[in-house]
Design a protein around this motif. Sequence first.
Motif, PDB file in Angstrom:
ATOM      1  N   LEU A 138       0.855  -1.291  -0.042  1.00 16.56           N
ATOM      2  CA  LEU A 138       0.075   0.151  -0.096  1.00 16.56           C
ATOM      3  C   LEU A 138       0.974   1.319   0.088  1.00 16.56           C
ATOM      4  CD1 LEU A 138      -2.844  -1.132   2.521  1.00 16.56           C
ATOM      5  CD2 LEU A 138      -2.796  -0.733  -0.094  1.00 16.56           C
ATOM      6  N   VAL A 139       2.081   1.250   0.746  1.00 19.82           N
ATOM      7  CA  VAL A 139       3.191   2.190   0.423  1.00 19.82           C
ATOM      8  C   VAL A 139       3.547   2.145  -0.759  1.00 19.82           C
ATOM      9  CG1 VAL A 139       5.088   3.264   1.501  1.00 19.82           C
ATOM     10  CG2 VAL A 139       3.051   2.455   2.980  1.00 19.82           C
ATOM     11  N   MET A 140       3.899   1.115  -1.208  1.00 15.72           N
ATOM     12  CA  MET A 140       4.629   1.050  -2.537  1.00 15.72           C
ATOM     13  C   MET A 140       3.937   1.660  -3.917  1.00 15.72           C
ATOM     14  SD  MET A 140       7.605   0.108  -4.186  1.00 15.72           S
ATOM     15  CE  MET A 140       8.310  -1.118  -3.055  1.00 15.72           C
ATOM     16  N   VAL A 141       2.450   1.578  -3.614  1.00 14.53           N
ATOM     17  CA  VAL A 141       1.500   2.207  -4.635  1.00 14.53           C
ATOM     18  C   VAL A 141       2.102   3.884  -5.053  1.00 14.53           C
ATOM     19  CG1 VAL A 141      -0.732   3.242  -5.020  1.00 14.53           C
ATOM     20  CG2 VAL A 141      -0.345   0.972  -4.198  1.00 14.53           C
ATOM     21  N   TYR A 165       1.837   5.506   8.896  1.00 17.50           N
ATOM     22  CA  TYR A 165       2.198   6.197   7.538  1.00 17.50           C
ATOM     23  C   TYR A 165       1.043   6.093   6.940  1.00 17.50           C
ATOM     24  CZ  TYR A 165       3.828   8.074   2.976  1.00 17.50           C
ATOM     25  OH  TYR A 165       3.968   8.721   1.842  1.00 17.50           O
ATOM     26  N   ILE A 166       0.446   5.036   6.357  1.00 18.17           N
ATOM     27  CA  ILE A 166      -0.672   5.053   5.632  1.00 18.17           C
ATOM     28  C   ILE A 166      -1.799   5.848   6.344  1.00 18.17           C
ATOM     29  CG2 ILE A 166      -2.557   3.627   4.751  1.00 18.17           C
ATOM     30  CD1 ILE A 166      -0.183   1.523   4.409  1.00 18.17           C
ATOM     31  N   LEU A 167      -2.308   5.788   7.650  1.00 15.91           N
ATOM     32  CA  LEU A 167      -3.205   6.633   8.469  1.00 15.91           C
ATOM     33  C   LEU A 167      -2.829   8.084   8.130  1.00 15.91           C
ATOM     34  CD1 LEU A 167      -3.783   4.510  11.416  1.00 15.91           C
ATOM     35  CD2 LEU A 167      -5.069   4.220   9.380  1.00 15.91           C
ATOM     36  N   ALA A 168      -1.594   8.427   8.558  1.00 10.36           N
ATOM     37  CA  ALA A 168      -1.286   9.796   8.406  1.00 10.36           C
ATOM     38  C   ALA A 168      -1.410  10.401   6.903  1.00 10.36           C
ATOM     39  CB  ALA A 168       0.135   9.894   9.044  1.00 10.36           C
ATOM     40  N   GLN A 220      -2.463  14.145   2.549  1.00 12.65           N
ATOM     41  CA  GLN A 220      -2.932  14.272   1.203  1.00 12.65           C
ATOM     42  C   GLN A 220      -4.270  13.768   1.156  1.00 12.65           C
ATOM     43  OE1 GLN A 220      -0.136  11.675  -0.848  1.00 12.65           O
ATOM     44  NE2 GLN A 220       1.093  13.411  -1.673  1.00 12.65           N
ATOM     45  N   LYS A 221      -5.152  14.839   1.317  1.00  8.75           N
ATOM     46  CA  LYS A 221      -6.523  14.417   1.342  1.00  8.75           C
ATOM     47  C   LYS A 221      -7.137  14.039  -0.166  1.00  8.75           C
ATOM     48  CE  LYS A 221      -7.237  17.665   5.302  1.00  8.75           C
ATOM     49  NZ  LYS A 221      -5.929  17.767   5.631  1.00  8.75           N
ATOM     50  N   SER A 222      -7.247  12.822  -0.250  1.00 12.42           N
ATOM     51  CA  SER A 222      -8.172  12.276  -1.470  1.00 12.42           C
ATOM     52  C   SER A 222      -8.819  11.138  -1.099  1.00 12.42           C
ATOM     53  CB  SER A 222      -6.986  11.719  -2.625  1.00 12.42           C
ATOM     54  OG  SER A 222      -6.325  10.758  -2.104  1.00 12.42           O
ATOM     55  N   TRP A 223      -9.780  11.050  -1.714  1.00 16.05           N
ATOM     56  CA  TRP A 223     -11.088   9.829  -1.502  1.00 16.05           C
ATOM     57  C   TRP A 223     -10.046   8.309  -1.482  1.00 16.05           C
ATOM     58  CZ3 TRP A 223     -15.285  10.596   0.997  1.00 16.05           C
ATOM     59  CH2 TRP A 223     -15.610  11.799   0.636  1.00 16.05           C
ATOM     60  N   THR A 265      -8.160   4.121   1.655  1.00 20.95           N
ATOM     61  CA  THR A 265      -7.164   3.069   2.028  1.00 20.95           C
ATOM     62  C   THR A 265      -6.959   3.110   3.680  1.00 20.95           C
ATOM     63  OG1 THR A 265      -6.092   3.390  -0.242  1.00 20.95           O
ATOM     64  CG2 THR A 265      -4.740   2.466   1.859  1.00 20.95           C
ATOM     65  N   ALA A 266      -6.873   4.391   4.073  1.00 18.54           N
ATOM     66  CA  ALA A 266      -6.661   4.466   5.384  1.00 18.54           C
ATOM     67  C   ALA A 266      -7.883   4.040   6.341  1.00 18.54           C
ATOM     68  CB  ALA A 266      -6.588   5.946   6.049  1.00 18.54           C
TER      69      ALA A 266
END
Length: 187
Positions: free
Chosen positions: A73-76, A119-122, A127-130, A135-136
């Motif tokens: 999910l971070v690698m995306v 990191y994914i939650l933050a 970076q506010k996007s849908w 994902t979060a």
Amino acid sequence: MDALKGFKLIAGLAIFMVALQVINAATGYSLMAFGLIPRTVQGLLGIVTSPFLHASFSHLSANLVAFLVLGTLVMVEGLNRFMAVSAIIILLGGSLVWLFGFAGVHIGASGWVFGLWAYILARAWYQKSWGNVLTAGVVALLYGGLIFGFLPRRGVSFEGHLFGAFAGFIAAKVLLSAPRSRFNAAR
């Protein structure tokens, strides 16, 4: 092509952890000497090596699936982003464990996992996007139980979990927050 390289890297890291665990078990867990031992010169090397070492196959498997999912999910965001996030988590989180962790050997990828999770939650905040919010939300739902990893338990480096998550939030802050211009700051 960059995404394919990234996914190969994550798979390679997982295979490397499994290979190290096989060697560790076959040698009577001799690789534990490379774990992170707080406030010792010997333990400094463990800041970098400890995320790849595990106390048992069950310890490894507890970390491996979450590492593969969260790392992907971070690698995306790309290989460079994954490398930067991972470096901050491992170096900052590990350094904080070295400074403040309990006396003993700290090992395992869980600090890295907690850092990727944070990191994914933050990321959804910075970076506010849908897509990031969705994902979060899914990550919070699937891995919300990680929060219990912050509670002290015998034989578990809750400091690794706590400082790994802290480093994940710092990685998001450093890598994702927009710099404020003087004009914006004066308003």
